[in-house]
Enzyme design. Structure first.
Site, PDB file in Angstrom:
ATOM      1  N   HIS A  84      -4.821  -6.022  17.829  1.00  0.00           N
ATOM      2  CA  HIS A  84      -3.385  -6.130  17.504  1.00  0.00           C
ATOM      3  C   HIS A  84      -3.002  -7.580  17.232  1.00  0.00           C
ATOM      4  O   HIS A  84      -2.176  -7.860  16.362  1.00  0.00           O
ATOM      5  CB  HIS A  84      -2.533  -5.548  18.637  1.00  0.00           C
ATOM      6  CG  HIS A  84      -2.687  -4.059  18.764  1.00  0.00           C
ATOM      7  ND1 HIS A  84      -2.538  -3.215  17.695  1.00  0.00           N
ATOM      8  CD2 HIS A  84      -2.992  -3.270  19.824  1.00  0.00           C
ATOM      9  CE1 HIS A  84      -2.750  -1.959  18.088  1.00  0.00           C
ATOM     10  NE2 HIS A  84      -3.033  -1.976  19.370  1.00  0.00           N
ATOM     11  N   LEU A 111      13.065 -13.289   0.802  1.00  0.00           N
ATOM     12  CA  LEU A 111      12.397 -12.005   1.059  1.00  0.00           C
ATOM     13  C   LEU A 111      13.070 -11.239   2.192  1.00  0.00           C
ATOM     14  O   LEU A 111      13.361 -11.797   3.249  1.00  0.00           O
ATOM     15  CB  LEU A 111      10.928 -12.281   1.455  1.00  0.00           C
ATOM     16  CG  LEU A 111      10.111 -11.059   1.885  1.00  0.00           C
ATOM     17  CD1 LEU A 111       9.735 -10.190   0.688  1.00  0.00           C
ATOM     18  CD2 LEU A 111       8.845 -11.484   2.631  1.00  0.00           C
ATOM     19  N   ASP A 120      -2.675  -0.149   9.555  1.00  0.00           N
ATOM     20  CA  ASP A 120      -3.501   0.664  10.458  1.00  0.00           C
ATOM     21  C   ASP A 120      -4.927   0.134  10.550  1.00  0.00           C
ATOM     22  O   ASP A 120      -5.449  -0.422   9.588  1.00  0.00           O
ATOM     23  CB  ASP A 120      -3.499   2.119   9.947  1.00  0.00           C
ATOM     24  CG  ASP A 120      -3.948   3.096  11.023  1.00  0.00           C
ATOM     25  OD1 ASP A 120      -3.996   2.713  12.207  1.00  0.00           O
ATOM     26  OD2 ASP A 120      -4.241   4.250  10.668  1.00  0.00           O
TER      27      ASP A 120
HETATM   28  C1  IPE Z   1       0.786   4.650  12.169  1.00  0.00           C
HETATM   29  O1  IPE Z   1      -0.497   4.469  12.660  1.00  0.00           O
HETATM   30  C2  IPE Z   1       1.762   3.788  12.904  1.00  0.00           C
HETATM   31  C3  IPE Z   1       1.632   2.353  12.691  1.00  0.00           C
HETATM   32  C4  IPE Z   1       0.792   1.760  11.872  1.00  0.00           C
HETATM   33  C5  IPE Z   1       2.541   1.560  13.465  1.00  0.00           C
HETATM   34  P1  IPE Z   1      -1.111   5.407  13.797  1.00  0.00           P
HETATM   35  O2  IPE Z   1      -2.470   4.887  14.060  1.00  0.00           O
HETATM   36  O3  IPE Z   1      -0.173   5.516  14.929  1.00  0.00           O
HETATM   37  O4  IPE Z   1      -1.160   6.818  13.045  1.00  0.00           O
HETATM   38  P2  IPE Z   1      -2.047   8.097  13.319  1.00  0.00           P
HETATM   39  O5  IPE Z   1      -1.902   8.433  14.769  1.00  0.00           O
HETATM   40  O6  IPE Z   1      -3.465   7.746  12.966  1.00  0.00           O
HETATM   41  O7  IPE Z   1      -1.506   9.147  12.405  1.00  0.00           O
HETATM   42  C1  IPE Z   2      -2.264   0.097  13.943  1.00  0.00           C
HETATM   43  O1  IPE Z   2      -3.556   0.030  14.440  1.00  0.00           O
HETATM   44  C2  IPE Z   2      -1.258  -0.555  14.843  1.00  0.00           C
HETATM   45  C3  IPE Z   2      -0.417   0.380  15.613  1.00  0.00           C
HETATM   46  C4  IPE Z   2      -0.375   1.661  15.450  1.00  0.00           C
HETATM   47  C5  IPE Z   2       0.444  -0.198  16.632  1.00  0.00           C
HETATM   48  P1  IPE Z   2      -4.120   1.114  15.436  1.00  0.00           P
HETATM   49  O2  IPE Z   2      -3.914   0.652  16.829  1.00  0.00           O
HETATM   50  O3  IPE Z   2      -3.568   2.464  15.123  1.00  0.00           O
HETATM   51  O4  IPE Z   2      -5.673   1.070  15.079  1.00  0.00           O
HETATM   52  P2  IPE Z   2      -6.674   2.288  15.041  1.00  0.00           P
HETATM   53  O5  IPE Z   2      -6.097   3.315  14.108  1.00  0.00           O
HETATM   54  O6  IPE Z   2      -6.807   2.812  16.438  1.00  0.00           O
HETATM   55  O7  IPE Z   2      -7.941   1.687  14.506  1.00  0.00           O
HETATM   56 MG    MG Z   3      -4.167   3.940  13.887  1.00  0.00          MG
END
Ligand code: IPE
Ligand code: IPE
Ligand code: MG
Length: 247
Positions: A33, A127, A16
């Site tokens: 990303h 792995l 995240d």
């Molecule tokens: C969780 O992250 C999903 C992934 C890392 C793929 P999100 O950014 O979607 O989660 P929330 O919305 O903060 O809970």
């Molecule tokens: C995690 O990073 C990746 C996915 C959920 C696909 P985010 O896109 O949720 O990044 P933040 O939380 O907005 O910083």
């Molecule tokens: Mg996120």
């Protein structure tokens, strides 16, 4: 009762913070990303080097469809790019890839890439790298219950004669023996300072050790990862038992 481990056999990661990382660099979310993909590659190598057997990453949740079409499509395009650039190296490194989640709902080009990735790495016994795509823990449980209900109906089994057990439900999850046969995660890491599960491995996380870091995913590197693997050894996992009973 699981045995005491000093090293995590299965590590799962909620990757995240890509969006916030991009914002901090005055760049669009997809830039974050893309950087997140690079971080993922580094962690796959670090996991291999450290002797982790199973690495499971949360790449796209069943809830992430709520994001803009541009972001969602961009993430899926990055998957195709990842497969094209990494397949050879993953094969050479004996990495076995499984996808957890219903990836048939992704665009056709991504589905084709993922099928190549699965097909070309399926004989590998190094792995086990599990990528959660269009994955949700509740969705996984609902699917498992549906699948086992069909099997039970075919066999004429009713809960009254033969109650549904935890083991039976677990068997039909993506991680269960009817599918990929992956043990429960010993350690779950979440980056970016958020401290929640966000529908990740809802069933399997029952006794996982959790570690959180403020580091945003694109900045998460092998050093911090390896430190966490080592810190895992200091955790006292009791599984509901008592320390003096040697659990
Ligand atoms: C969780 O992250 C999903 C992934 C890392 C793929 P999100 O950014 O979607 O989660 P929330 O919305 O903060 O809970
Ligand atoms: C995690 O990073 C990746 C996915 C959920 C696909 P985010 O896109 O949720 O990044 P933040 O939380 O907005 O910083
Ligand atoms: Mg996120």
């Amino acid at each position: 009762m699981a045995e005491k481990k000093t090293f995590p056999e299965h590590v799962a990661v909620i990757m995240d913070g890509n969006g916030r990382w991009a914002k901090a660099h005055n760049q669009p979310r997809l830039f974050g990303h893309n950087a997140g993909m690079q971080a993922m590659k580094r962690i796959v190598i670090a996991a291999q080097e450290s002797g982790v057997r199973y690495l499971t990453v949360y790449a796209f949740s069943t809830e992430n469809w709520k994001r803009s079409t541009e972001e969602v499509q961009g993430i899926f395009r990055l998957i195709v790019k990842y497969v094209e650039s990494e397949l050879r190296e993953l094969k050479e490194n004996n990495v076995h890839i499984n996808i957890l989640g219903d990836y048939s709902m992704l665009p056709e080009a991504s589905v084709r890439s993922l099928e190549t990735l699965i097909g070309e790495t399926k004989v590998n016994d190094g792995l086990k790298f599990n990528i959660c795509l269009n994955y949700g823990g509740r969705d996984e449980i609902a699917r498992a219950v549906n699948e086992l209900t069909v099997k039970r109906m075919e066999q004429g089994l009713t809960p009254a004669e033969c109650p549904v057990t935890e083991e039976e439900i677990a068997r039909y999850l993506y991680t269960g023996s009817e599918h990929f046969g992956i043990p429960d995660p010993d350690l779950i890491i979440r980056t970016s300072g958020e401290e929640r599960m966000s529908n990740f491995l809802t069933w399997q996380a029952a006794y996982s050790e959790l570690m959180f870091t403020d580091t945003l995913w694109p900045d998460f590197g092998p050093e911090e990862f390896k430190q966490m693997l080592s810190d895992f050894g200091k955790r006292d996992r009791r599984f509901g038992g008592r320390k003096e009973e040697g659990k």
